[in-house]
Design a protein around this motif. Structure first.
Motif, mmCIF file in Angstrom:
data_model
loop_
_atom_site.group_PDB
_atom_site.id
_atom_site.type_symbol
_atom_site.label_atom_id
_atom_site.label_comp_id
_atom_site.label_asym_id
_atom_site.label_seq_id
_atom_site.Cartn_x
_atom_site.Cartn_y
_atom_site.Cartn_z
ATOM 1 N N UNK A 224 -6.973 -6.370 -13.930
ATOM 2 C CA UNK A 224 -7.276 -5.187 -13.131
ATOM 3 C C UNK A 224 -7.985 -5.556 -11.831
ATOM 4 N N UNK A 225 -8.858 -6.540 -11.857
ATOM 5 C CA UNK A 225 -9.560 -6.955 -10.642
ATOM 6 C C UNK A 225 -8.608 -7.652 -9.662
ATOM 7 N N UNK B 277 -6.432 -4.344 -1.842
ATOM 8 C CA UNK B 277 -7.370 -4.396 -0.720
ATOM 9 C C UNK B 277 -6.867 -5.361 0.353
ATOM 10 N N UNK B 278 -6.313 -6.504 -0.057
ATOM 11 C CA UNK B 278 -5.778 -7.461 0.911
ATOM 12 C C UNK B 278 -4.597 -6.867 1.676
ATOM 13 N N UNK B 279 -3.749 -6.137 0.990
ATOM 14 C CA UNK B 279 -2.601 -5.507 1.643
ATOM 15 C C UNK B 279 -3.075 -4.447 2.636
ATOM 16 N N UNK B 280 -4.093 -3.695 2.278
ATOM 17 C CA UNK B 280 -4.624 -2.668 3.180
ATOM 18 C C UNK B 280 -5.265 -3.314 4.415
#
Length: 86
Positions: free
Chosen positions: A54-55, A62-65
């Motif tokens: 899950x992490x 978050x990296x994609x965003x």
């Protein structure tokens, strides 16, 4: 998620009386139907957090965003790029 799909397939096979599930009733039907759902529940509640799945999934999101925001910033707000002629 594949355990949920397996559980739904077993449930459908039992409901429509297909294959070995046609003559199955009572306790064994309950065991065969509920086992995939129980395993899926255990995986989503315990397995994902124990393995860190899950992490990792949150980190990838978050990296994609961050990469998306950087692309937008470069494309629209970077002052070093030449402007298009109209």
């Amino acid at each position: 998620m594949w355990l949920v799909y397996l559980g739904l397939a077993v449930l459908a096979a039992w409901y429509f009386e297909l294959g070995m599930f046609a003559s199955m009733s009572g306790l064994w039907a309950s065991v065969w139907i509920l086992t995939p759902f129980l395993l899926a529940f255990l995986w989503f509640e315990w397995g994902e957090s124990a393995t860190g799945w899950d992490k990792r999934k949150l980190r990838r999101k978050a990296d994609a965003e961050t990469a998306r925001a950087e692309r937008i910033r470069k494309q629209f707000f970077d002052q070093n790029t030449p402007k298009r002629a109209r």
